[in-house]
Design a protein around this motif. Structure first.
Motif, PDB file in Angstrom:
ATOM      1  N   SER A 111       0.857  -1.200   0.000  1.00  0.00           N
ATOM      2  CA  SER A 111       0.000   0.000   0.000  1.00  0.00           C
ATOM      3  C   SER A 111       0.887   1.243   0.000  1.00  0.00           C
ATOM      4  O   SER A 111       0.666   2.183  -0.773  1.00  0.00           O
ATOM      5  CB  SER A 111      -0.872   0.056   1.264  1.00  0.00           C
ATOM      6  N   THR A 112       1.882   1.255   0.865  1.00  0.00           N
ATOM      7  CA  THR A 112       2.710   2.448   1.033  1.00  0.00           C
ATOM      8  C   THR A 112       3.432   2.816  -0.253  1.00  0.00           C
ATOM      9  O   THR A 112       3.336   3.943  -0.747  1.00  0.00           O
ATOM     10  CB  THR A 112       3.770   2.192   2.141  1.00  0.00           C
ATOM     11  N   ARG A 113       4.160   1.847  -0.804  1.00  0.00           N
ATOM     12  CA  ARG A 113       5.024   2.194  -1.938  1.00  0.00           C
ATOM     13  C   ARG A 113       4.200   2.511  -3.189  1.00  0.00           C
ATOM     14  O   ARG A 113       4.518   3.442  -3.927  1.00  0.00           O
ATOM     15  CB  ARG A 113       6.032   1.075  -2.171  1.00  0.00           C
ATOM     16  N   LEU A 114       3.125   1.759  -3.419  1.00  0.00           N
ATOM     17  CA  LEU A 114       2.336   2.024  -4.628  1.00  0.00           C
ATOM     18  C   LEU A 114       1.560   3.345  -4.489  1.00  0.00           C
ATOM     19  O   LEU A 114       1.487   4.138  -5.441  1.00  0.00           O
ATOM     20  CB  LEU A 114       1.378   0.858  -4.925  1.00  0.00           C
ATOM     21  N   LEU A 115       1.013   3.602  -3.302  1.00  0.00           N
ATOM     22  CA  LEU A 115       0.267   4.859  -3.141  1.00  0.00           C
ATOM     23  C   LEU A 115       1.206   6.060  -3.202  1.00  0.00           C
ATOM     24  O   LEU A 115       0.834   7.121  -3.707  1.00  0.00           O
ATOM     25  CB  LEU A 115      -0.524   4.850  -1.832  1.00  0.00           C
ATOM     26  N   MET A 116       2.435   5.895  -2.711  1.00  0.00           N
ATOM     27  CA  MET A 116       3.398   7.001  -2.860  1.00  0.00           C
ATOM     28  C   MET A 116       3.559   7.356  -4.341  1.00  0.00           C
ATOM     29  O   MET A 116       3.653   8.532  -4.708  1.00  0.00           O
ATOM     30  CB  MET A 116       4.761   6.615  -2.271  1.00  0.00           C
ATOM     31  N   GLY A 117       3.576   6.330  -5.199  1.00  0.00           N
ATOM     32  CA  GLY A 117       3.671   6.579  -6.635  1.00  0.00           C
ATOM     33  C   GLY A 117       2.480   7.372  -7.144  1.00  0.00           C
ATOM     34  O   GLY A 117       2.628   8.345  -7.894  1.00  0.00           O
ATOM     35  N   LEU A 118       1.292   6.984  -6.702  1.00  0.00           N
ATOM     36  CA  LEU A 118       0.083   7.696  -7.164  1.00  0.00           C
ATOM     37  C   LEU A 118       0.095   9.155  -6.709  1.00  0.00           C
ATOM     38  O   LEU A 118      -0.189  10.069  -7.491  1.00  0.00           O
ATOM     39  CB  LEU A 118      -1.175   7.036  -6.597  1.00  0.00           C
ATOM     40  N   ILE A 119       0.418   9.354  -5.441  1.00  0.00           N
ATOM     41  CA  ILE A 119       0.378  10.716  -4.886  1.00  0.00           C
ATOM     42  C   ILE A 119       1.428  11.592  -5.573  1.00  0.00           C
ATOM     43  O   ILE A 119       1.210  12.786  -5.803  1.00  0.00           O
ATOM     44  CB  ILE A 119       0.608  10.663  -3.352  1.00  0.00           C
ATOM     45  N   ALA A 120       2.571  10.969  -5.937  1.00  0.00           N
ATOM     46  CA  ALA A 120       3.720  11.728  -6.458  1.00  0.00           C
ATOM     47  C   ALA A 120       3.388  12.570  -7.684  1.00  0.00           C
ATOM     48  O   ALA A 120       4.042  13.598  -7.923  1.00  0.00           O
ATOM     49  CB  ALA A 120       4.854  10.766  -6.795  1.00  0.00           C
ATOM     50  N   SER A 121       2.398  12.156  -8.479  1.00  0.00           N
ATOM     51  CA  SER A 121       2.110  12.934  -9.694  1.00  0.00           C
ATOM     52  C   SER A 121       0.738  13.610  -9.624  1.00  0.00           C
ATOM     53  O   SER A 121       0.197  14.019 -10.654  1.00  0.00           O
ATOM     54  CB  SER A 121       2.203  12.022 -10.927  1.00  0.00           C
ATOM     55  N   HIS A 122       0.182  13.696  -8.415  1.00  0.00           N
ATOM     56  CA  HIS A 122      -1.072  14.450  -8.233  1.00  0.00           C
ATOM     57  C   HIS A 122      -0.767  15.737  -7.470  1.00  0.00           C
ATOM     58  O   HIS A 122       0.167  15.770  -6.665  1.00  0.00           O
ATOM     59  CB  HIS A 122      -2.107  13.611  -7.461  1.00  0.00           C
ATOM     60  N   PRO A 123      -1.573  16.785  -7.677  1.00  0.00           N
ATOM     61  CA  PRO A 123      -1.290  18.068  -7.005  1.00  0.00           C
ATOM     62  C   PRO A 123      -1.809  18.054  -5.566  1.00  0.00           C
ATOM     63  O   PRO A 123      -2.625  18.883  -5.185  1.00  0.00           O
ATOM     64  CB  PRO A 123      -2.042  19.081  -7.872  1.00  0.00           C
ATOM     65  N   ILE A 124      -1.356  17.069  -4.794  1.00  0.00           N
ATOM     66  CA  ILE A 124      -1.824  16.908  -3.412  1.00  0.00           C
ATOM     67  C   ILE A 124      -0.631  16.585  -2.517  1.00  0.00           C
ATOM     68  O   ILE A 124       0.458  16.250  -3.011  1.00  0.00           O
ATOM     69  CB  ILE A 124      -2.875  15.776  -3.287  1.00  0.00           C
ATOM     70  N   GLN A 125      -0.897  16.672  -1.235  1.00  0.00           N
ATOM     71  CA  GLN A 125       0.143  16.320  -0.259  1.00  0.00           C
ATOM     72  C   GLN A 125      -0.470  15.320   0.713  1.00  0.00           C
ATOM     73  O   GLN A 125      -1.615  15.481   1.133  1.00  0.00           O
ATOM     74  CB  GLN A 125       0.574  17.585   0.480  1.00  0.00           C
ATOM     75  N   VAL A 142      11.865   3.975  -3.215  1.00  0.00           N
ATOM     76  CA  VAL A 142      10.837   4.662  -4.011  1.00  0.00           C
ATOM     77  C   VAL A 142      11.009   6.182  -3.951  1.00  0.00           C
ATOM     78  O   VAL A 142      10.674   6.885  -4.905  1.00  0.00           O
ATOM     79  CB  VAL A 142       9.384   4.275  -3.637  1.00  0.00           C
ATOM     80  N   ILE A 143      11.559   6.672  -2.844  1.00  0.00           N
ATOM     81  CA  ILE A 143      11.748   8.126  -2.725  1.00  0.00           C
ATOM     82  C   ILE A 143      12.659   8.615  -3.858  1.00  0.00           C
ATOM     83  O   ILE A 143      12.410   9.647  -4.479  1.00  0.00           O
ATOM     84  CB  ILE A 143      12.362   8.481  -1.350  1.00  0.00           C
ATOM     85  N   GLU A 144      13.690   7.812  -4.143  1.00  0.00           N
ATOM     86  CA  GLU A 144      14.685   8.245  -5.136  1.00  0.00           C
ATOM     87  C   GLU A 144      14.049   8.451  -6.529  1.00  0.00           C
ATOM     88  O   GLU A 144      14.067   9.571  -7.051  1.00  0.00           O
ATOM     89  CB  GLU A 144      15.827   7.230  -5.140  1.00  0.00           C
ATOM     90  N   PRO A 145      13.425   7.442  -7.139  1.00  0.00           N
ATOM     91  CA  PRO A 145      12.846   7.707  -8.466  1.00  0.00           C
ATOM     92  C   PRO A 145      11.686   8.701  -8.443  1.00  0.00           C
ATOM     93  O   PRO A 145      11.539   9.506  -9.375  1.00  0.00           O
ATOM     94  CB  PRO A 145      12.379   6.328  -8.947  1.00  0.00           C
ATOM     95  N   LEU A 146      10.875   8.674  -7.385  1.00  0.00           N
ATOM     96  CA  LEU A 146       9.717   9.593  -7.370  1.00  0.00           C
ATOM     97  C   LEU A 146      10.190  11.034  -7.221  1.00  0.00           C
ATOM     98  O   LEU A 146       9.568  11.962  -7.763  1.00  0.00           O
ATOM     99  CB  LEU A 146       8.737   9.208  -6.251  1.00  0.00           C
ATOM    100  N   ALA A 155      11.024  12.302   4.605  1.00  0.00           N
ATOM    101  CA  ALA A 155      10.861  11.052   5.356  1.00  0.00           C
ATOM    102  C   ALA A 155      11.502  11.171   6.725  1.00  0.00           C
ATOM    103  O   ALA A 155      12.267  12.094   6.998  1.00  0.00           O
ATOM    104  CB  ALA A 155      11.508   9.909   4.588  1.00  0.00           C
ATOM    105  N   SER A 156      11.205  10.200   7.581  1.00  0.00           N
ATOM    106  CA  SER A 156      11.866  10.111   8.878  1.00  0.00           C
ATOM    107  C   SER A 156      13.300   9.616   8.656  1.00  0.00           C
ATOM    108  O   SER A 156      13.622   9.100   7.578  1.00  0.00           O
ATOM    109  CB  SER A 156      11.096   9.137   9.773  1.00  0.00           C
ATOM    110  N   VAL A 165       4.542  13.081   1.286  1.00  0.00           N
ATOM    111  CA  VAL A 165       4.779  13.220  -0.158  1.00  0.00           C
ATOM    112  C   VAL A 165       4.004  14.426  -0.650  1.00  0.00           C
ATOM    113  O   VAL A 165       2.786  14.508  -0.445  1.00  0.00           O
ATOM    114  CB  VAL A 165       4.252  11.994  -0.940  1.00  0.00           C
ATOM    115  N   ARG A 166       4.709  15.380  -1.272  1.00  0.00           N
ATOM    116  CA  ARG A 166       4.004  16.463  -1.970  1.00  0.00           C
ATOM    117  C   ARG A 166       4.176  16.195  -3.458  1.00  0.00           C
ATOM    118  O   ARG A 166       5.298  16.189  -3.984  1.00  0.00           O
ATOM    119  CB  ARG A 166       4.559  17.831  -1.578  1.00  0.00           C
ATOM    120  N   GLY A 167       3.075  15.914  -4.138  1.00  0.00           N
ATOM    121  CA  GLY A 167       3.148  15.542  -5.542  1.00  0.00           C
ATOM    122  C   GLY A 167       3.396  16.749  -6.442  1.00  0.00           C
ATOM    123  O   GLY A 167       3.167  17.893  -6.048  1.00  0.00           O
ATOM    124  N   LEU A 168       3.877  16.454  -7.659  1.00  0.00           N
ATOM    125  CA  LEU A 168       4.061  17.502  -8.660  1.00  0.00           C
ATOM    126  C   LEU A 168       3.167  17.166  -9.856  1.00  0.00           C
ATOM    127  O   LEU A 168       3.156  16.028 -10.333  1.00  0.00           O
ATOM    128  CB  LEU A 168       5.523  17.547  -9.122  1.00  0.00           C
TER     129      LEU A 168
END
Ligand code: S3P
Length: 460
Positions: A111-125, A142-146, A155-156, A165-168
């Motif tokens: 859940s964490t890694r895949l949702l981070m991907g989704l959030i990464a390209s949406h204008p949300i935090q 995942v932080i590195e490629p995103l 991150a902690s 995650v603040r998406g772009l």
């Protein structure tokens, strides 16, 4: 920073004694990896999707709750005698909303890694939190490629949860060669690419589970897969439009693996396991057990939801030691705990190497299984990247110990299987983690162990 809002489930101690042979038939619950993806892709489609066979385990429910918090409607519709259906109203790619509070991922790395991907390209935090096990797991992968795609991720220490995650939007499509064989990293990048203009490309030198590719194509995304000298190249055309689907989730081979090994090691057992997903990127455990000489037949069951399934007929028998070929590892990465159990009852010395990834799963599965198997009397040597296990030659192990499951569902289930062939009962300090992937596991164990052998289905 926020911490998990969820109460950790109360630890549940359980003592398991060797019980009579296991008999009968069992149908395994929905595949965890496919269930997460079905919910996520449906949440990004335009319109209503339906999913049957969804795994209703805690990990998948964490994904559902997070998607609801970002605007999708997700409803469970029990339908009388028929299968439960989940209806998902998607928001469309680009349409995820800012969640009002931290997203609680519980124990779930997927859940964490895949949702981070989704959030990464949406204008949300969004801030993601998790339990003690998940909060120790590495997210830098995942932080590195995103981040390269434009997301701002804080991150902690050590690149762990909690993280924000603040998406772009629009994000930057990238070409990314996977430095670790990880379907989660591959999927995180591809999911971010869904809402990035242009082509996002992932190169995987070693093939990992391909459910994301199969299912995204089913939802109508423009996606190609090529085999090249550098590995599998997956190219996704961004700003995708996903069409709603009806998905039937096949059974989880990772769950079937516990029953398969249980039948093999518990004297006199014979089981028929139905609805088992046998996607070649997942079915390595059956190849490994076949190499060990297991008395097991896979009957082709056609395809479900674009995934091949089989019925596994398996009975008790001797196993030879194994040194699994390294190329099998990604297709059975979650099955090593139970394969270690099989090796502990095999004839001879099994050697497992090249498995450093197991140290960063729900727990350190190398150290934890070395400790648990040693506690019940197996001869085990721990290596930096694996284990050497001296099998008992089919004899019961002494048992009579308490083992730690360390918030790891697969350790709990693997050691429950080991307990079936021990001279004295084995106590698991906490079986509550099984609810993350197989809520009915312990009830099913009772049913199969109590089954009347006269009504058991014969295994050819
Ligand atoms: C998963 C991928 C695997 C696996 C995990 C589920 C997925 O992790 O261990 O249980 O659904 O993509 P990695 O891809 O990190 O190896």
């Amino acid at each position: 920073m926020a911490h998990s809002t969820r109460q950790p489930s109360t630890p549940r101690r359980m003592t398991i004694a060797a019980r009579g042979p296991l008999f009968g038939t069992v149908r395994v619950p929905g595949d965890k990896s496919i269930s997460h993806r079905a919910l996520m892709f449906a949440a990004l489609a335009v319109g209503e999707s339906r999913v049957t066979g969804l795994l209703e385990g805690e990990d998948v429910l964490a994904t559902a709750a997070a998607l609801r918090a970002m605007g999708a409607t997700i409803e469970r519709v029990p339908s009388g005698e028929g299968p439960v259906e989940w209806r998902i109203g998607g928001v469309g790619v680009g349409g995820l909303l800012q969640p009002g509070q931290a997203l609680d991922m519980g124990n779930s790395g997927t859940s964490t890694r895949l949702l981070m991907g989704l959030i990464a390209s949406h204008p949300i935090q969004a801030t993601l939190v998790g339990d003690a096990s998940l909060s120790r797991r590495p997210m830098a992968r995942v932080i590195e490629p995103l981040s390269r795609m434009g997301a701002d991720i804080v991150a902690s220490p050590g690149g762990t949860l909690p993280l924000t995650v603040r998406g772009l939007c629009p994000a930057v499509p990238i070409e990314y060669a996977l430095p670790v064989a990880s379907a989660q990293v591959k999927s995180a990048v591809l999911l971010a690419g869904l809402n990035a203009p242009g082509i996002t490309r992932v190169v995987e030198p070693i093939a990992t589970r391909d459910h994301t590719e199969r299912m995204l194509a089913g939802f109508g995304a423009g996606l190609t897969v090529e085999q090249t000298p550098a590995g599998r190249v997956i190219s996704l055309t961004g700003e995708a439009e996903l069409a709603p689907c009806h998905i039937v989730v096949p059974g989880d081979p990772s769950s079937a693996a516990f029953w398969t090994v249980a039948a093999i090691v518990s004297p006199g057992s014979r089981l028929v396991i139905g609805n088992v997903g046998v996607n070649p990127t997942r079915a390595g455990i059956f190849r490994a057990l076949a190499l060990m000489g297991a008395d097991m037949v896979l009957h082709d069951g056609g395809t479900v939801g674009g995934e091949p399934i089989a019925e596994v007929a398996v009975r008790h028998g001797d196993l030879a030691a194994i040194e699994p070929p390294p190329e099998l590892a990604p297709s059975m990465i979650d099955e090593f705990p139970v394969l270690f159990v099989a090796a502990a009852f095999a004839h001879g010395r099994s050697v497992f190497r090249g498995l450093e990834e197991l140290r960063v799963k729900e727990c350190d599965r190398i150290a934890t299984m070395a400790a648990a198997l040693t506690a019940i009397g197996a001869r085990v040597e721990e290596l930096s990247d694996g284990l050497v296990i001296h099998g008992s030659g089919g004899r019961p192990l002494p048992g009579g110990a308490t083992v730690e499951t360390r918030l790891d569902h697969r350790i709990a289930m693997a050691m429950a299987v080991a307990a079936l062939h021990c001279s004295a009962p084995v106590t698991l300090d906490d079986v509550s983690p099984v609810a993350t992937s197989y809520p009915d596991f312990l009830a099913t164990l009772d049913r199969l162990a109590d089954a009347d052998r006269r009504v058991a289905e014969p295994v050819a």
